[in-house]
Design an enzyme around this catalytic site. Structure first.
Site, mmCIF file in Angstrom:
data_model
loop_
_atom_site.group_PDB
_atom_site.id
_atom_site.type_symbol
_atom_site.label_atom_id
_atom_site.label_comp_id
_atom_site.label_asym_id
_atom_site.label_seq_id
_atom_site.Cartn_x
_atom_site.Cartn_y
_atom_site.Cartn_z
ATOM 1 N N CYS A 2 0.820 -1.218 0.000
ATOM 2 C CA CYS A 2 0.000 0.000 0.000
ATOM 3 C C CYS A 2 0.855 1.271 0.000
ATOM 4 O O CYS A 2 1.999 1.273 0.455
ATOM 5 C CB CYS A 2 -0.946 0.118 1.190
ATOM 6 S SG CYS A 2 -2.090 -1.265 1.343
ATOM 7 N N CYS A 238 11.531 -2.466 7.195
ATOM 8 C CA CYS A 238 11.355 -3.741 6.491
ATOM 9 C C CYS A 238 12.453 -3.925 5.443
ATOM 10 O O CYS A 238 12.618 -3.110 4.542
ATOM 11 C CB CYS A 238 9.983 -3.736 5.813
ATOM 12 S SG CYS A 238 9.776 -5.019 4.572
ATOM 13 N N SER A 285 12.693 -4.681 -10.827
ATOM 14 C CA SER A 285 13.244 -4.651 -9.470
ATOM 15 C C SER A 285 14.562 -5.400 -9.330
ATOM 16 O O SER A 285 15.241 -5.273 -8.320
ATOM 17 C CB SER A 285 12.215 -5.164 -8.465
ATOM 18 O OG SER A 285 11.623 -6.339 -8.953
ATOM 19 N N ASP A 346 17.384 -11.591 -10.084
ATOM 20 C CA ASP A 346 16.095 -11.042 -9.644
ATOM 21 C C ASP A 346 16.245 -10.549 -8.206
ATOM 22 O O ASP A 346 17.214 -10.891 -7.516
ATOM 23 C CB ASP A 346 14.994 -12.113 -9.733
ATOM 24 C CG ASP A 346 13.612 -11.484 -9.888
ATOM 25 O OD1 ASP A 346 13.495 -10.252 -9.757
ATOM 26 O OD2 ASP A 346 12.648 -12.236 -10.139
ATOM 27 N N ASP A 347 15.269 -9.754 -7.773
ATOM 28 C CA ASP A 347 15.343 -9.244 -6.407
ATOM 29 C C ASP A 347 15.142 -10.368 -5.387
ATOM 30 O O ASP A 347 15.755 -10.378 -4.330
ATOM 31 C CB ASP A 347 14.307 -8.138 -6.187
ATOM 32 C CG ASP A 347 12.906 -8.603 -6.518
ATOM 33 O OD1 ASP A 347 12.546 -8.597 -7.704
ATOM 34 O OD2 ASP A 347 12.182 -9.022 -5.602
ATOM 35 N N CYS A 383 4.967 -13.056 6.459
ATOM 36 C CA CYS A 383 5.051 -11.676 6.944
ATOM 37 C C CYS A 383 3.683 -11.235 7.450
ATOM 38 O O CYS A 383 2.682 -11.436 6.765
ATOM 39 C CB CYS A 383 5.488 -10.736 5.818
ATOM 40 S SG CYS A 383 5.432 -9.002 6.335
ATOM 41 N N CYS A 431 14.178 -5.237 9.891
ATOM 42 C CA CYS A 431 13.369 -6.428 10.159
ATOM 43 C C CYS A 431 13.803 -7.504 9.175
ATOM 44 O O CYS A 431 13.900 -7.255 7.977
ATOM 45 C CB CYS A 431 11.873 -6.134 9.976
ATOM 46 S SG CYS A 431 10.879 -7.650 10.071
ATOM 47 N N CYS A 434 10.972 -12.466 7.706
ATOM 48 C CA CYS A 434 10.633 -13.475 6.699
ATOM 49 C C CYS A 434 11.851 -14.288 6.261
ATOM 50 O O CYS A 434 11.705 -15.296 5.579
ATOM 51 C CB CYS A 434 9.937 -12.828 5.507
ATOM 52 S SG CYS A 434 10.845 -11.479 4.802
HETATM 53 S S1 SF4 Z 1 8.810 -10.008 7.796
HETATM 54 FE FE1 SF4 Z 1 9.964 -9.591 5.878
HETATM 55 S S2 SF4 Z 1 8.521 -8.572 4.515
HETATM 56 FE FE2 SF4 Z 1 7.658 -8.493 6.597
HETATM 57 S S3 SF4 Z 1 8.326 -6.546 7.463
HETATM 58 FE FE3 SF4 Z 1 9.843 -8.054 8.073
HETATM 59 S S4 SF4 Z 1 11.402 -8.011 6.420
HETATM 60 FE FE4 SF4 Z 1 9.583 -6.968 5.660
#
Ligand code: SF4
Length: 457
Positions: A2, A238, A285, A346-347, A383, A431, A434
């Site tokens: 978003c 993130c 990307s 790729d990303d 996530c 973060c 994931c």
């Molecule tokens: S879990 Fe992964 S996708 Fe979600 S906020 Fe953390 S780093 Fe980003």
């Protein structure tokens, strides 16, 4: 993911429209705007891209064109089904909210504050919780501050009242970006990323983690006051924003996305022992990482894939649309490939469908060897902070392992970046939930997988 937007000052709707177009890459399920008129906040929006969902600023109806304050949203759905759009009005219509992220404890928070656990969409729970505190506190900033004490997850938000009071805020851990430009008495502009504000020629700043701006526009002259939400910790932006979501020209926590991606590619090249003749990006990307990879390995960078930009981003499309987007998205430029050993960069690899499709296209076009390279490490966990990866079962790296993924996508070899390289490339704590399963909060993954998968597959 978003994107959100706000404008306080003359030409508010046309400016918000332009910001939303500038953050269309953050979501194209739906778009909407909200503005005060006649003692209430009116919401206009619908499904699809900004140009499909919203009236053109040149032809917009009177009250919207005259509004001195407008908030807006482009939607990438992570909660509450794929239909529906933001901004969302609270139940009594006193607060209207647009937000970017996911509030993973919205059921519990609504139960605690509102006495109802019957919410099926975090956006509606958020609007109603803020309204509850607005009725208690009488100030929108105080209401957002109180709400933040019970909310867990990621949220960058803009909130609006019928009186034209506006708050822009970023959650205490700053998981999602938020930027603004402010000229006292002239304008306030808010966008999810710095890129769209730079595109309007504005002098932007990032709103810090846990930061908020509380603004009024008496007589059409914006005045804003800054404050902080409680509970601020070490920011956890993130990592996936840097890998995929941000526009390459955007800056997040002081780091330029393009530069971070180039470093990811260069560090990936440092652990790649395969002989390759050319580095080819998966557009768009994967491009910045492929530039860094090619530079570091001393091999030519070439474009061998053409991406039709008008089909949208496959990853942020709903499952039904994703296959369609993929089919019409890429074509090959064979001259860059004939008889060559190709590193295709790729990303990331989430579900594996795009990578498999690309390997097939490259082979058909004459590549001798196809070595698939992912600028990010394997994604092994879901996530619940605003990216639509709601269950472990759909993550191909988790199901098949590296060798299994290489086989599934049909590549001669497959190499992922390491978590250490990712952190080095970004150059700050982020973060990594994931990738490692270490989230900013303690999470019950079984409970959340059930909650956020419901009605979405
Ligand atoms: S879990 Fe992964 S996708 Fe979600 S906020 Fe953390 S780093 Fe980003």
């Amino acid at each position: 993911m978003c994107g959100i937007a706000a404008w306080l000052g003359p030409g508010a709707y046309a400016s918000v429209y332009e910001i939303l177009v500038g953050e269309q890459h953050r979501g194209h399920d739906a778009a909407g705007v909200a503005f005060p008129a006649g003692g209430e906040v009116r919401v206009v929006g619908g499904s699809g891209y900004v140009w499909q969902a919203l009236p053109s600023p040149r032809e917009s109806p009177g009250p919207l064109a005259r509004a001195g304050v407008v908030i807006g949203h482009v939607r990438y759905s992570t909660s509450g089904g794929y239909s529906g759009y933001q901004p969302v009005k609270s139940s009594r219509g006193l607060v209207t909210v647009a937000f970017n992220g996911t509030i993973h404890n919205y059921v519990e928070a609504a139960g605690e504050v509102l006495g109802s656990r019957g919410y099926a969409w975090d956006a509606q729970a958020l609007a109603d919780i803020i309204e509850h505190f607005y009725l208690e506190e009488g100030s929108l900033a105080d209401a957002v501050r109180e709400a933040s004490r019970v909310l867990r997850g990621a949220y960058s938000l803009v909130a609006l009242t019928p009186r034209g009071e506006l708050v822009a805020a970023r959650d205490p851990l700053g998981v999602r970006p938020l930027a603004y430009a402010y000229e006292p008495g002239v304008l306030l502009a808010v966008a999810s990323e710095t890129g769209p504000l730079a595109g309007l020629g504005l002098e932007w700043r990032e709103l810090g983690a846990a930061g908020y701006l509380h603004c009024h526009a008496d007589g059409g002259r914006p005045e804003c006051y800054a404050g902080s939400l409680p509970g601020a910790g070490e920011p956890r932006p993130c990592a996936f924003e840097y890998i995929y979501f941000l526009r390459p020209d955007s800056v997040f926590e002081g780091v330029v996305a393009h530069e971070a991606r180039k470093r990811m590619g260069a560090l990936l090249a440092g652990i790649d022992g395969e002989e390759v003749d050319v580095a080819v990006p998966v557009p768009d990307s994967g491009r910045s990482a492929a530039i860094g990879y090619a530079e570091a390995r001393g091999v030519p960078f070439d474009e061998a894939l053409y991406r039709n930009r008008f089909t949208g981003r496959a990853f942020i499309s709903s499952p039904g649309v994703r296959r369609e987007v993929l089919r019409s998205k890429f074509t090959v430029i064979p001259s860059a490939l004939q008889g060559k050993s190709v590193a295709v960069i790729d990303d990331s690899i989430v579900r594996g469908d795009t990578s498999r499709h690309i390997v097939k296209l490259l082979r058909r076009a004459g590549a001798w060897r196809v070595h698939f390279r992912s600028a990010s490490p394997p994604i092994l966990f879901p996530c619940f902070y605003g990216v639509d990866i709601p269950s472990r079962s759909e993550l191909i790296a988790r199901r098949l392992g590296v060798e299994g993924v290489a086989k599934f996508i049909g590549a001669d070899s497959l190499l992922y970046n390491t978590v250490e390289n990712l952190v080095r490339a970004i150059g700050r704590p982020v973060c990594l939930g994931c990738f490692t399963g270490a989230y900013p909060h303690d999470l019950d993954l079984d409970l959340l997988e059930g909650r956020f998968s419901l009605g979405r597959r």
